[in-house]
Write a protein that holds these residues in place. Structure first.
Motif, PDB file in Angstrom:
ATOM      1  N   ALA A 281     -30.053  37.013  40.567  1.00 14.34           N
ATOM      2  CA  ALA A 281     -29.290  37.028  41.809  1.00 14.34           C
ATOM      3  C   ALA A 281     -27.815  37.243  41.503  1.00 14.34           C
ATOM      4  O   ALA A 281     -27.306  36.811  40.463  1.00 14.34           O
ATOM      5  CB  ALA A 281     -29.478  35.725  42.587  1.00 14.34           C
ATOM      6  N   ASN A 282     -27.139  37.921  42.404  1.00 12.63           N
ATOM      7  CA  ASN A 282     -25.695  38.083  42.337  1.00 12.63           C
ATOM      8  C   ASN A 282     -25.096  37.483  43.596  1.00 12.63           C
ATOM      9  O   ASN A 282     -25.521  37.806  44.713  1.00 12.63           O
ATOM     10  CB  ASN A 282     -25.312  39.559  42.231  1.00 12.63           C
ATOM     11  N   GLN A 283     -24.121  36.605  43.419  1.00 13.04           N
ATOM     12  CA  GLN A 283     -23.435  35.981  44.541  1.00 13.04           C
ATOM     13  C   GLN A 283     -22.001  36.506  44.636  1.00 13.04           C
ATOM     14  O   GLN A 283     -21.326  36.662  43.615  1.00 13.04           O
ATOM     15  CB  GLN A 283     -23.395  34.460  44.391  1.00 13.04           C
ATOM     16  N   GLU A 284     -21.554  36.750  45.872  1.00 10.09           N
ATOM     17  CA  GLU A 284     -20.171  37.127  46.120  1.00 10.09           C
ATOM     18  C   GLU A 284     -19.610  36.202  47.199  1.00 10.09           C
ATOM     19  O   GLU A 284     -20.109  36.171  48.328  1.00 10.09           O
ATOM     20  CB  GLU A 284     -20.056  38.580  46.566  1.00 10.09           C
ATOM     21  N   PHE A 285     -18.578  35.454  46.844  1.00 11.69           N
ATOM     22  CA  PHE A 285     -17.986  34.443  47.704  1.00 11.69           C
ATOM     23  C   PHE A 285     -16.596  34.907  48.125  1.00 11.69           C
ATOM     24  O   PHE A 285     -15.765  35.249  47.276  1.00 11.69           O
ATOM     25  CB  PHE A 285     -17.905  33.119  46.928  1.00 11.69           C
ATOM     26  N   LYS A 286     -16.335  34.935  49.446  1.00 14.58           N
ATOM     27  CA  LYS A 286     -15.065  35.440  49.951  1.00 14.58           C
ATOM     28  C   LYS A 286     -14.414  34.434  50.891  1.00 14.58           C
ATOM     29  O   LYS A 286     -15.100  33.721  51.627  1.00 14.58           O
ATOM     30  CB  LYS A 286     -15.273  36.757  50.717  1.00 14.58           C
ATOM     31  N   GLY A 287     -13.079  34.402  50.863  1.00 12.27           N
ATOM     32  CA  GLY A 287     -12.325  33.610  51.810  1.00 12.27           C
ATOM     33  C   GLY A 287     -11.899  34.451  52.996  1.00 12.27           C
ATOM     34  O   GLY A 287     -11.760  35.670  52.887  1.00 12.27           O
ATOM     35  N   SER A 288     -11.691  33.804  54.165  1.00  9.41           N
ATOM     36  CA  SER A 288     -11.286  34.535  55.355  1.00  9.41           C
ATOM     37  C   SER A 288     -10.110  33.896  56.076  1.00  9.41           C
ATOM     38  O   SER A 288      -9.684  34.383  57.114  1.00  9.41           O
ATOM     39  CB  SER A 288     -12.473  34.664  56.327  1.00  9.41           C
ATOM     40  N   LEU A 289      -9.563  32.796  55.520  1.00  8.45           N
ATOM     41  CA  LEU A 289      -8.439  32.101  56.151  1.00  8.45           C
ATOM     42  C   LEU A 289      -7.381  31.798  55.101  1.00  8.45           C
ATOM     43  O   LEU A 289      -7.701  31.338  53.998  1.00  8.45           O
ATOM     44  CB  LEU A 289      -8.922  30.800  56.809  1.00  8.45           C
ATOM     45  N   ALA A 290      -6.108  32.057  55.420  1.00  6.02           N
ATOM     46  CA  ALA A 290      -5.009  31.760  54.498  1.00  6.02           C
ATOM     47  C   ALA A 290      -5.002  30.271  54.151  1.00  6.02           C
ATOM     48  O   ALA A 290      -5.350  29.431  54.991  1.00  6.02           O
ATOM     49  CB  ALA A 290      -3.689  32.169  55.134  1.00  6.02           C
ATOM     50  N   PRO A 291      -4.665  29.936  52.900  1.00  8.69           N
ATOM     51  CA  PRO A 291      -4.113  30.796  51.849  1.00  8.69           C
ATOM     52  C   PRO A 291      -5.161  31.476  50.968  1.00  8.69           C
ATOM     53  O   PRO A 291      -4.816  32.089  49.973  1.00  8.69           O
ATOM     54  CB  PRO A 291      -3.310  29.800  51.013  1.00  8.69           C
ATOM     55  N   LEU A 292      -6.449  31.365  51.362  1.00  5.39           N
ATOM     56  CA  LEU A 292      -7.521  31.924  50.525  1.00  5.39           C
ATOM     57  C   LEU A 292      -8.181  33.127  51.189  1.00  5.39           C
ATOM     58  O   LEU A 292      -9.331  33.451  50.887  1.00  5.39           O
ATOM     59  CB  LEU A 292      -8.573  30.844  50.249  1.00  5.39           C
ATOM     60  N   ASP A 293      -7.466  33.823  52.071  1.00  2.00           N
ATOM     61  CA  ASP A 293      -8.068  34.916  52.814  1.00  2.00           C
ATOM     62  C   ASP A 293      -8.395  36.131  51.944  1.00  2.00           C
ATOM     63  O   ASP A 293      -9.194  36.980  52.340  1.00  2.00           O
ATOM     64  CB  ASP A 293      -7.165  35.336  53.973  1.00  2.00           C
ATOM     65  N   LYS A 294      -7.800  36.224  50.765  1.00  2.00           N
ATOM     66  CA  LYS A 294      -8.099  37.338  49.855  1.00  2.00           C
ATOM     67  C   LYS A 294      -9.003  36.916  48.695  1.00  2.00           C
ATOM     68  O   LYS A 294      -9.285  37.696  47.789  1.00  2.00           O
ATOM     69  CB  LYS A 294      -6.806  37.943  49.313  1.00  2.00           C
ATOM     70  N   LEU A 295      -9.460  35.682  48.721  1.00  2.33           N
ATOM     71  CA  LEU A 295     -10.290  35.160  47.637  1.00  2.33           C
ATOM     72  C   LEU A 295     -11.600  35.931  47.515  1.00  2.33           C
ATOM     73  O   LEU A 295     -12.282  36.207  48.500  1.00  2.33           O
ATOM     74  CB  LEU A 295     -10.598  33.683  47.897  1.00  2.33           C
ATOM     75  N   ASN A 296     -11.973  36.283  46.281  1.00  3.95           N
ATOM     76  CA  ASN A 296     -13.233  36.951  46.003  1.00  3.95           C
ATOM     77  C   ASN A 296     -13.733  36.485  44.644  1.00  3.95           C
ATOM     78  O   ASN A 296     -13.057  36.669  43.630  1.00  3.95           O
ATOM     79  CB  ASN A 296     -13.061  38.475  46.016  1.00  3.95           C
ATOM     80  N   VAL A 297     -14.903  35.856  44.633  1.00  2.00           N
ATOM     81  CA  VAL A 297     -15.504  35.343  43.396  1.00  2.00           C
ATOM     82  C   VAL A 297     -16.943  35.843  43.310  1.00  2.00           C
ATOM     83  O   VAL A 297     -17.695  35.738  44.281  1.00  2.00           O
ATOM     84  CB  VAL A 297     -15.494  33.797  43.351  1.00  2.00           C
ATOM     85  N   LYS A 298     -17.327  36.365  42.139  1.00  5.23           N
ATOM     86  CA  LYS A 298     -18.696  36.834  41.934  1.00  5.23           C
ATOM     87  C   LYS A 298     -19.356  36.042  40.809  1.00  5.23           C
ATOM     88  O   LYS A 298     -18.695  35.606  39.869  1.00  5.23           O
ATOM     89  CB  LYS A 298     -18.720  38.322  41.609  1.00  5.23           C
ATOM     90  N   GLN A 299     -20.667  35.892  40.927  1.00  4.80           N
ATOM     91  CA  GLN A 299     -21.434  35.147  39.932  1.00  4.80           C
ATOM     92  C   GLN A 299     -22.823  35.749  39.784  1.00  4.80           C
ATOM     93  O   GLN A 299     -23.456  36.115  40.780  1.00  4.80           O
ATOM     94  CB  GLN A 299     -21.565  33.680  40.355  1.00  4.80           C
TER      95      GLN A 299
END
Length: 290
Positions: A91-109
């Motif tokens: 499995a591949n997971q992609e975790f994203k933020g949508s609200l500041a200050p983490l609105d540009k957050l992108n983490v993959k696992q």
């Protein structure tokens, strides 16, 4: 993904498994859990994914979406069940933020899983209380943090995690009571993962492997529809992450053995101190198999 599917099918061929027979009862292959293993939505079950019996094999692909107020999680993967005893998953997971200050957050696992049935049969041994028991492991590799470069954060270690990869080990016991149309599952997981590994492994608060229980129950409304709930206890290793238990209430539809849809209301608790509120929302998973 293109490399993983042929690899899983090659493993089935090398194991000397015959053609698929799709012989298991509808819904008894479970769905694809958010980390790729066969089970419920947030916890693995002892059931082996797919509908192949002990002389056969089966495989499926899945896509899962979880959306809360501040975050989105997309997971896709493939799973193969061999002789109703061994399960391999990716499995591949992609975790994203949508609200500041983490609105540009992108983490993959990436997550590679292995599960082995060691005792019992959840469906066919109705004359005994002994459940089906399986042991499993998941190797998880965090692929770094993106979108927070302006804050100087590119790796989970900079948030306090000790490692960017780790293992989860678990044992699951599952019993299906056909007379009552009821499935019960209990899983005990040994883990150091922060938010399933999305925020790394171990941390400034704790770096020990801890045993955490997980529970599932499902009622089969009819042959094609199941209603249930799950609860998953979590460790709290990071100072920047007030990690809490996950839980959900779900409905799963199995129109055929080749396709299923699972929808749920999921509560993932607090995820970081930067957006300090309980994260809850929609869980939707699609699975296609053969």
């Amino acid at each position: 993904m293109k490399k993983i599917i042929p690899t899983l099918l090659a493993v089935c061929a090398c194991a000397g498994v015959g053609a698929q027979d799709m012989g298991k009862l509808l819904a008894t292959g479970g769905v694809s859990q958010v980390e790729g293993a066969g089970g419920g939505g947030i916890t693995p079950w002892a059931l082996i994914s797919g509908y192949g019996t002990r002389d056969s094999w089966g495989a499926n692909a899945h896509y899962t979406y979880v959306g809360t107020q501040d975050y989105k999680l997309n997971t896709y993967g493939v799973t193969a069940g061999i002789q109703d005893r061994l399960e391999l998953s990716f499995a591949n997971q992609e975790f994203k933020g949508s609200l500041a200050p983490l609105d540009k957050l992108n983490v993959k696992q990436d997550i590679i899983g292995l599960k082995l049935k060691v005792l019992g049969d959840a469906v066919y041994e109705q004359d005994t209380w002994v459940p089906q028991v399986a042991v499993g492991l998941m190797y998880k590799k965090n692929k770094g943090i993106h979108g927070l470069e302006a804050l100087g954060v590119t790796n989970v270690r900079q948030l306090g995690a000790r490692d960017d990869s780790g293992y989860d080990y678990y044992v699951s016991a599952t019993k299906i009571y056909l007379e009552y149309s009821l499935l019960l599952n209990a899983t005990l997981r040994a883990t150091r993962a922060n938010q399933m590994g999305i925020l790394g492994f171990g941390g400034d608060r704790n770096d020990d492997t801890r045993l955490k229980p997980e529970f599932s129950a499902a009622y089969l409304i009819n042959r094609k529809l199941a209603l249930g709930a799950e609860y998953r206890f979590k460790p709290h290793n990071l100072g920047v992450d007030d990690e809490k238990a996950y839980y959900d209430a779900f409905i799963a539809w199995f129109p055929t053995k080749n396709f299923s849809v699972t929808a749920a209301y999921a509560n993932l608790g607090d995820i970081t101190i930067f957006n300090p509120k309980k994260q809850k929302g929609l869980y939707l998973s699609l699975q296609a198999g053969f």
